[in-house]
Each structure stands twice: as structure tokens, then as C-alpha cells.
Design a protein around this motif. Sequence first.
Motif, PDB file in Angstrom:
ATOM      1  N   GLU A 191      -0.097  -3.078  -6.540  1.00  0.00           N
ATOM      2  CA  GLU A 191      -0.746  -2.639  -5.305  1.00  0.00           C
ATOM      3  C   GLU A 191      -0.505  -3.650  -4.192  1.00  0.00           C
ATOM      4  O   GLU A 191      -0.226  -3.288  -3.045  1.00  0.00           O
ATOM      5  CB  GLU A 191      -2.250  -2.459  -5.561  1.00  0.00           C
ATOM      6  N   GLU A 192      -0.605  -4.932  -4.521  1.00  0.00           N
ATOM      7  CA  GLU A 192      -0.367  -5.977  -3.534  1.00  0.00           C
ATOM      8  C   GLU A 192       1.077  -5.945  -3.023  1.00  0.00           C
ATOM      9  O   GLU A 192       1.340  -6.301  -1.871  1.00  0.00           O
ATOM     10  CB  GLU A 192      -0.649  -7.359  -4.145  1.00  0.00           C
ATOM     11  N   LEU A 193       1.995  -5.490  -3.873  1.00  0.00           N
ATOM     12  CA  LEU A 193       3.403  -5.414  -3.487  1.00  0.00           C
ATOM     13  C   LEU A 193       3.730  -4.122  -2.745  1.00  0.00           C
ATOM     14  O   LEU A 193       4.886  -3.908  -2.355  1.00  0.00           O
ATOM     15  CB  LEU A 193       4.295  -5.534  -4.724  1.00  0.00           C
ATOM     16  N   GLY A 194       2.743  -3.244  -2.570  1.00  0.00           N
ATOM     17  CA  GLY A 194       2.969  -1.980  -1.881  1.00  0.00           C
ATOM     18  C   GLY A 194       3.654  -0.934  -2.736  1.00  0.00           C
ATOM     19  O   GLY A 194       4.223   0.031  -2.208  1.00  0.00           O
ATOM     20  N   LEU A 195       3.609  -1.091  -4.056  1.00  0.00           N
ATOM     21  CA  LEU A 195       4.300  -0.188  -4.963  1.00  0.00           C
ATOM     22  C   LEU A 195       3.379   0.809  -5.652  1.00  0.00           C
ATOM     23  O   LEU A 195       3.801   1.926  -5.976  1.00  0.00           O
ATOM     24  CB  LEU A 195       5.042  -0.996  -6.044  1.00  0.00           C
ATOM     25  N   TRP A 196       2.144   0.415  -5.897  1.00  0.00           N
ATOM     26  CA  TRP A 196       1.282   1.217  -6.761  1.00  0.00           C
ATOM     27  C   TRP A 196       1.034   2.622  -6.224  1.00  0.00           C
ATOM     28  O   TRP A 196       0.995   3.589  -6.985  1.00  0.00           O
ATOM     29  CB  TRP A 196      -0.048   0.519  -7.025  1.00  0.00           C
ATOM     30  N   GLN A 197       0.847   2.769  -4.896  1.00  0.00           N
ATOM     31  CA  GLN A 197       0.526   4.088  -4.361  1.00  0.00           C
ATOM     32  C   GLN A 197       1.636   5.090  -4.679  1.00  0.00           C
ATOM     33  O   GLN A 197       1.363   6.281  -4.916  1.00  0.00           O
ATOM     34  CB  GLN A 197       0.261   4.034  -2.857  1.00  0.00           C
ATOM     35  N   HIS A 198       2.880   4.628  -4.736  1.00  0.00           N
ATOM     36  CA  HIS A 198       3.999   5.516  -5.068  1.00  0.00           C
ATOM     37  C   HIS A 198       4.005   5.845  -6.564  1.00  0.00           C
ATOM     38  O   HIS A 198       4.332   6.964  -6.957  1.00  0.00           O
ATOM     39  CB  HIS A 198       5.316   4.859  -4.667  1.00  0.00           C
ATOM     40  N   VAL A 199       3.656   4.858  -7.389  1.00  0.00           N
ATOM     41  CA  VAL A 199       3.573   5.093  -8.832  1.00  0.00           C
ATOM     42  C   VAL A 199       2.471   6.108  -9.128  1.00  0.00           C
ATOM     43  O   VAL A 199       2.673   7.066  -9.886  1.00  0.00           O
ATOM     44  CB  VAL A 199       3.296   3.773  -9.584  1.00  0.00           C
ATOM     45  N   ALA A 200       1.308   5.902  -8.525  1.00  0.00           N
ATOM     46  CA  ALA A 200       0.174   6.796  -8.758  1.00  0.00           C
ATOM     47  C   ALA A 200       0.474   8.210  -8.278  1.00  0.00           C
ATOM     48  O   ALA A 200       0.068   9.197  -8.905  1.00  0.00           O
ATOM     49  CB  ALA A 200      -1.069   6.252  -8.057  1.00  0.00           C
TER      50      ALA A 200
ATOM     51  N   PHE B 110      -7.664  -9.513  -7.383  1.00  0.00           N
ATOM     52  CA  PHE B 110      -7.677 -10.942  -7.101  1.00  0.00           C
ATOM     53  C   PHE B 110      -6.307 -11.503  -6.771  1.00  0.00           C
ATOM     54  O   PHE B 110      -6.185 -12.643  -6.400  1.00  0.00           O
ATOM     55  CB  PHE B 110      -8.238 -11.710  -8.304  1.00  0.00           C
ATOM     56  N   TYR B 111      -5.227 -10.720  -6.968  1.00  0.00           N
ATOM     57  CA  TYR B 111      -3.898 -11.257  -6.700  1.00  0.00           C
ATOM     58  C   TYR B 111      -3.713 -11.487  -5.209  1.00  0.00           C
ATOM     59  O   TYR B 111      -4.165 -10.716  -4.382  1.00  0.00           O
ATOM     60  CB  TYR B 111      -2.806 -10.283  -7.173  1.00  0.00           C
ATOM     61  N   SER B 112      -3.016 -12.551  -4.881  1.00  0.00           N
ATOM     62  CA  SER B 112      -2.650 -12.822  -3.492  1.00  0.00           C
ATOM     63  C   SER B 112      -1.182 -13.207  -3.469  1.00  0.00           C
ATOM     64  O   SER B 112      -0.773 -14.133  -4.147  1.00  0.00           O
ATOM     65  CB  SER B 112      -3.508 -13.949  -2.905  1.00  0.00           C
ATOM     66  N   ILE B 113      -0.391 -12.467  -2.717  1.00  0.00           N
ATOM     67  CA  ILE B 113       1.047 -12.667  -2.721  1.00  0.00           C
ATOM     68  C   ILE B 113       1.444 -13.508  -1.519  1.00  0.00           C
ATOM     69  O   ILE B 113       1.097 -13.218  -0.383  1.00  0.00           O
ATOM     70  CB  ILE B 113       1.786 -11.310  -2.652  1.00  0.00           C
ATOM     71  N   SER B 114       2.186 -14.601  -1.779  1.00  0.00           N
ATOM     72  CA  SER B 114       2.658 -15.480  -0.712  1.00  0.00           C
ATOM     73  C   SER B 114       4.067 -15.072  -0.309  1.00  0.00           C
ATOM     74  O   SER B 114       4.951 -14.972  -1.154  1.00  0.00           O
ATOM     75  CB  SER B 114       2.643 -16.933  -1.199  1.00  0.00           C
ATOM     76  N   ILE B 115       4.272 -14.802   0.968  1.00  0.00           N
ATOM     77  CA  ILE B 115       5.573 -14.373   1.456  1.00  0.00           C
ATOM     78  C   ILE B 115       6.054 -15.339   2.520  1.00  0.00           C
ATOM     79  O   ILE B 115       5.368 -15.584   3.509  1.00  0.00           O
ATOM     80  CB  ILE B 115       5.515 -12.948   2.034  1.00  0.00           C
ATOM     81  N   ALA B 116       7.233 -15.919   2.310  1.00  0.00           N
ATOM     82  CA  ALA B 116       7.806 -16.843   3.281  1.00  0.00           C
ATOM     83  C   ALA B 116       8.276 -16.067   4.506  1.00  0.00           C
ATOM     84  O   ALA B 116       8.506 -14.864   4.443  1.00  0.00           O
ATOM     85  CB  ALA B 116       8.970 -17.606   2.650  1.00  0.00           C
TER      86      ALA B 116
ATOM     87  N   GLY C 199      -5.137  -5.104 -14.183  1.00  0.00           N
ATOM     88  CA  GLY C 199      -4.577  -6.281 -13.537  1.00  0.00           C
ATOM     89  C   GLY C 199      -3.166  -6.039 -13.031  1.00  0.00           C
ATOM     90  O   GLY C 199      -2.812  -6.435 -11.916  1.00  0.00           O
ATOM     91  N   SER C 200      -2.339  -5.361 -13.832  1.00  0.00           N
ATOM     92  CA  SER C 200      -0.977  -5.044 -13.396  1.00  0.00           C
ATOM     93  C   SER C 200      -0.989  -4.066 -12.235  1.00  0.00           C
ATOM     94  O   SER C 200      -0.164  -4.158 -11.318  1.00  0.00           O
ATOM     95  CB  SER C 200      -0.178  -4.465 -14.563  1.00  0.00           C
ATOM     96  N   ARG C 201      -1.911  -3.109 -12.273  1.00  0.00           N
ATOM     97  CA  ARG C 201      -2.038  -2.172 -11.148  1.00  0.00           C
ATOM     98  C   ARG C 201      -2.336  -2.930  -9.857  1.00  0.00           C
ATOM     99  O   ARG C 201      -1.756  -2.647  -8.804  1.00  0.00           O
ATOM    100  CB  ARG C 201      -3.154  -1.170 -11.449  1.00  0.00           C
ATOM    101  N   CYS C 202      -3.247  -3.921  -9.918  1.00  0.00           N
ATOM    102  CA  CYS C 202      -3.582  -4.704  -8.731  1.00  0.00           C
ATOM    103  C   CYS C 202      -2.373  -5.458  -8.201  1.00  0.00           C
ATOM    104  O   CYS C 202      -2.159  -5.547  -6.981  1.00  0.00           O
ATOM    105  CB  CYS C 202      -4.715  -5.681  -9.044  1.00  0.00           C
ATOM    106  N   TYR C 203      -1.572  -5.986  -9.102  1.00  0.00           N
ATOM    107  CA  TYR C 203      -0.371  -6.716  -8.709  1.00  0.00           C
ATOM    108  C   TYR C 203       0.605  -5.793  -7.982  1.00  0.00           C
ATOM    109  O   TYR C 203       1.118  -6.108  -6.903  1.00  0.00           O
ATOM    110  CB  TYR C 203       0.268  -7.334  -9.953  1.00  0.00           C
TER     111      TYR C 203
END
Length: 429
Positions: free
Chosen positions: A78-87, A3-9, A72-76
Amino acid sequence: MCFYSISIAPRVGRVMNQQQKDFDVVIVGGGVIGGVLALQLAEQGYRIAIIEAMLHGMQKTDPERVVALSHGSRCYLEELGLWQHVAAAGAGLIRHIEVREPNNHGLVQMDAAEAGVDALGYVVEITDVVRPIYAALEGKVTWFRPARVLSFQHQHDGIRISLSYDGEEQRISAALLIGADGTNSQIRRMAGIGTHGWDHNRFGLVASVRCERTHADTAYECFRSSGPLAFLPLSDDRFSIVWALAPQEAVRMMDLPDRMFLKRLQRAADESVLPRSGRFESLGKRACFPLELRIAKEYARSRIALIGNAAHTLHPVAGQGMNLGLRDVIDLVEVLDSPLAKKDAGNPLLLSAYAEKRRADVLAVGGFTESMLVSFANDLDWLRLLRGQALGLMQTCQPLKDELLQHASGLTHLRKSSKAHMKQSETSL
């Protein structure tokens, strides 16, 4: 579903020069929490500096420093493009959780399928989380490392920071100074912010153990009157243990030969773990750390904000420390994603809004962990009977169990974050 949505300027990826002296935000502490905050703020266009005491933050440790991340933290991440490297580096899956008191009849079992997720949580090494964060920060922030803050002074439009770096004293300025420097935060202390809490007079003994059978992606929390004993599944079928012990007992357990230690561990776990995993066969190195409760009396003050363990250090019994710190980041990033913040990131209205957003979450999680410790601390027969009945009620009462599942997986906070983001989006429209 995440459900996380990241806003990027639109202003992203600005390359910083090491000679630069003026920043929007200076973060002290380059661990997971400080690093994720730096990444998000840099992507929003802020000029960011990180002051880190260590030259490198990615060294492997023995025993491993592991954390439990919720779904929930995994989803966060993931939205930042970090989780795949952690996993990819290896994450132990927590698909099942068993909570019990050895030699008592009560038992709570939670399953990821009941929550509709692949796993309730993940057990990862901190270095495997830090590594992709540092890679993502490349060229987006200015690093001062190894460095330490000597002093800071408030000015009418910012904060002036003196630091020891590269063999000499240097001065930089910022609109906002963030303390992400851990339990014994120098920034919190220098800002004169006190803490609520106490020492538990317990030490957490950590180690990894290998059993004769697979852990079956199951985490165990065994409550004993002297303190909880947790077994967290690692990616290679070992368990990472966190064993709360009184100081003298901790000293004895640290000095025991491996074979004797494993016998004591088997006795402490009782029948909670052994029937499924089999006997403990081998043991990694052991380490101890003090267990305490420390919650900052203020999360923000005059161009200074605290996040992560600098703001709150909890007992590890519920495994919520890192998850709580990531929610600090989410709330602070949301507050700083506004036109007012782009004019002045240290505006007192913004810092008050951040503190208000975090207060209820931190107190709720801290209260929950402390209440569990108190509930299991007394070994009187009638209290043991009452605890067994309470655990049985949590197992059989579906609405109560569903609530536990939502919190264990982090889904409660996912949905709250999603609603808050949608509300903010509607307001901006």
C-alpha cells in the motif's frame, strides 16, 4: 493502522536506454520480489537492470498460482502504491483462521477483530501482484528479457556479467548483483553458495474447489500425519487448496476422476471444513510441486546478495514464503538507503549488514514451520492427546494467542520495521 514508512531519495524516475551497459544494481529475476526491489531502488535513484528469463511475466495459469499475503505485506504494498491495484483484481480475505487436527479435540481459532485489523491476510494470484509492479517500473529500469546469465566475473570496483540476450552474448556491469531467481537459483549456484535443508518427500497438490456454501472469509489448516491440508479463501467464494501428499499418493490423487477426488478431499478435511462450507461441488485443474526446505548458507557474498526463494524456500504450511521475501526487500532497501551505498552499492559492509538483518527472521520462521510439521507427523495415541491439549492451550491462553495473532497478521514485523526506520531517521538527524 500501517507502520511502514518508505524513504525515497530525490533522484527518481530516470529513463533507461536499452543500450546502457553500466548499472548500480542488476537484479536476476523479474517476479514479485525482484520487481518490488527494483521499484524501490529505482525510486532511490539507482540505475537498475532486470534480467528475466521469460518474455512476459503476467500470464494467468490454471490452476491459479496464489500466495497468502499478511496484513503487514499489504501495508507495505500500500505504501508503494501497489495494493489498490492488487485488491481491484480480486483478493480473498482471511478474516478467520482455524487450525485443527481432524478427529482430535484441539482447535485454535484466530479472528482479525482480535488483532484490530480488517483481515489477517489476503489470498491473491501472483499475476495480479506482478502486473501493477511492471506498470510502476515502466521507464524506470532497463529490462533484458528473455535473457539468461552466462557468467559473471568480479572486478575491483564491480561485477561483470555476460548474458544471452536478443540472440547474442552481451556484457553489462554493476556494483551489486541480486539473485531473485527462485528456489533453484542460478545466481546462488554460480556464486558457489550452498544451502541447508532437505526434501520433505512430499508433494504439494494445488487446485481450487467450490463448495455449496460461502467460505465466510475463513482459512483452514488441517494437520494430518501424512501432511497438512490447507484451504485458502479466494475472492469468488472458492477455496484454493494445498494438500501435502506422499509421492505415490500424489500420483494417485492426480489421476483420480474429479468426483472421486472430491470424495477423498471431503474425507481428508473431515468435519473441519464441511459443516460451514457444505459439500465440495466442483474442482479446478490440479498441479503438484515438490515440498522442500532450502536456506542459503550465505545471504550475501562479494557483490552478490540473495532475496526471496533464492535465499530461502520453506514448506507452505504457514504461508510465509512471499511475506518473508518482501521483508528481504525491506531490509536490503534500508541498507542501501545510505551515503555509503550511494558511493558503492556492493560494499561488503553493506552486504554483511543485510545478511545479519535477515538471519534471525529466516531462521525463526523456518524453525516454526518445520516444528509444526514434526509435531503432527506421528500418529501415536499419546502424541495425539498431547497435541490436542497444546492446541487447546493456545486457544485459551490469551497472551499466547495474542502472540500468534501478531505473527499471523504480520503486525510483529510491521512494528519492528517502524522502530528500525525511526531509529535510522534519528541517527541521520
